[in-house]
Motif scaffolding. Structure first.
Motif, PDB file in Angstrom:
ATOM      1  N   LEU A   1      -8.753   6.102  -1.370  1.00  0.00           N
ATOM      2  CA  LEU A   1      -7.403   6.259  -0.820  1.00  0.00           C
ATOM      3  C   LEU A   1      -7.009   7.852  -1.056  1.00  0.00           C
ATOM      4  O   LEU A   1      -6.737   8.511   0.043  1.00  0.00           O
ATOM      5  CB  LEU A   1      -6.300   5.431  -1.293  1.00  0.00           C
TER       6      LEU A   1
ATOM      7  N   SER B   1      -3.562   1.356  -5.254  1.00  0.00           N
ATOM      8  CA  SER B   1      -3.937   1.891  -3.768  1.00  0.00           C
ATOM      9  C   SER B   1      -2.939   1.301  -2.937  1.00  0.00           C
ATOM     10  O   SER B   1      -2.423   1.817  -2.092  1.00  0.00           O
ATOM     11  CB  SER B   1      -5.339   1.880  -3.290  1.00  0.00           C
TER      12      SER B   1
ATOM     13  N   MET C   1      -0.192   2.918  -0.348  1.00  0.00           N
ATOM     14  CA  MET C   1      -0.217   2.566   0.896  1.00  0.00           C
ATOM     15  C   MET C   1       1.185   2.212   1.463  1.00  0.00           C
ATOM     16  O   MET C   1       1.832   2.710   2.425  1.00  0.00           O
ATOM     17  CB  MET C   1      -1.282   1.664   1.300  1.00  0.00           C
TER      18      MET C   1
ATOM     19  N   THR D   1      -1.901   7.737   3.021  1.00  0.00           N
ATOM     20  CA  THR D   1      -2.767   7.216   4.021  1.00  0.00           C
ATOM     21  C   THR D   1      -4.189   7.778   3.565  1.00  0.00           C
ATOM     22  O   THR D   1      -4.337   8.801   2.947  1.00  0.00           O
ATOM     23  CB  THR D   1      -2.665   7.449   5.535  1.00  0.00           C
TER      24      THR D   1
END
Length: 325
Positions: A152, A209, A213, A218
């Motif tokens: 990520l 992650s 998010m 992103t």
């Protein structure tokens, strides 16, 4: 028992890798042929001959399944496997010759090493020469050589992963095993905690992650740079449709150990090979459920056996006392 995919009699596993370029390939050979099915869940797959595995199609058995790095370039390694098998007169009887049935899938590892060096026909052939019925190395070998997880935050903050395997034997003699190269966008979990994934700025611990998010982080850069590819193998007698169902169920093993999983950025694929050694007592629900367990444990073995390389920390270098849940 070896507690890996080699517990299934009739299978050999060979691996070859380039540790400088951080890429490699793994081949599972079944010289007598194995019934095979596949289920592709990720949105960015790279595969060979998966249409052939549709239960309505003619050929019933495969002679090798290849897991490879190198993205689409790595599919060339399957040609080396075909050459090796042809030289030994192993394949589907087609009349003028025997045609080896080789299926496979690739993962994207071009960003971690030398992208100009990929698994090719020579490396695929070499992996076959290395094939063993007794020895299987886990971690930074074969298709796991350049594998990593937790993409990520970009390639700079990933955790090293690799290839892993596990097997379970029932009292009736049925064996279910898994072999998997773990190269996911998401993090790897054990008992609800992230044990490998996107790292903090100091590369000392894993973040979460999914939580990142939700906070607006992103995936940056090129997005199709992941994919977990694996194999379930059993000595039970199954047809192609049943093998496909086992592959479908085994994806729950991915979901139990990796999150997020099956994303637009992954090409997650699972093959199932059935050698047919045991013709009775094959409870499909039970075999599929065991497939989930061995796949989950194989993923954990892939991460825990990986070693730090090229500045990419592994599970063993991280501070697991302060992992974020």
């Amino acid at each position: 028992m070896y507690n890996n995919i080699l517990d299934v009699k009739g299978l050999k596993v060979g691996q070859a890798q380039n540790e400088d370029a951080l890429t490699g390939c793994t081949v599972v050979i079944c010289e007598k042929g194995a019934t095979c099915g596949v289920d592709v869940r990720g949105a960015a797959p790279g595969t060979r001959e998966t249409d052939l595995l549709d239960p309505v199609n003619t050929v019933q058995k495969v002679h090798a399944v290849v897991l490879s790095g190198g993205s689409a370039f790595g599919l060339e390694s399957t040609c080396g496997v075909s050459q090796y098998l042809e030289e030994r007169n192993i394949g589907f009887e087609s009349g003028p010759c025997k045609v080896p049935i080789v299926v496979g899938a690739v993962l994207f590892d071009l960003a971690v090493g030398n992208y100009k060096i990929r698994p090719d026909k020579k490396m695929g052939y070499e992996a076959c020469l290395n094939a063993s019925e007794t020895d299987l190395k886990q971690g930074n070998y074969g298709a796991g050589c350049g594998a990593s997880v937790g993409k990520l935050r970009g390639a700079e903050y990933v955790t090293k992963s690799g290839i892993g395997s596990c097997s379970i034997k029932l009292d009736n003699g049925i064996i279910v095993s898994a072999l998997v190269a773990v190269n996911a966008l998401g993090d790897v979990y054990e008992n609800g905690e992230v044990i490998a994934g996107a790292l903090n700025d100091n590369k000392t611990k894993c973040l979460n992650s999914y939580e990142l998010m939700k906070q607006g982080v992103t995936k940056g850069g090129f997005s199709i740079d992941n994919t977990t590819i694996g194999i379930i193998a059993t000595n039970a007698k199954l047809d192609k449709a049943q093998c496909k169902k086992i592959s479908q169920m085994a994806h729950d093993g991915y979901a139990r150990a990796i999150f997020p999983i099956h994303t637009p950025h992954d090409g997650d694929t699972i093959f199932t090979m059935a050698t047919g050694e045991i013709e009775t007592g094959a409870d499909l629900t039970l075999i599929g459920s065991i497939a989930v367990e061995v796949m989950e444990k194989s993923i954990l073995n892939a991460v825990k056996n990986a070693k730090q390389i090229n500045g990419i920390p592994s599970y063993n270098e991280l501070n697991h006392e302060i992992l974020v849940k």
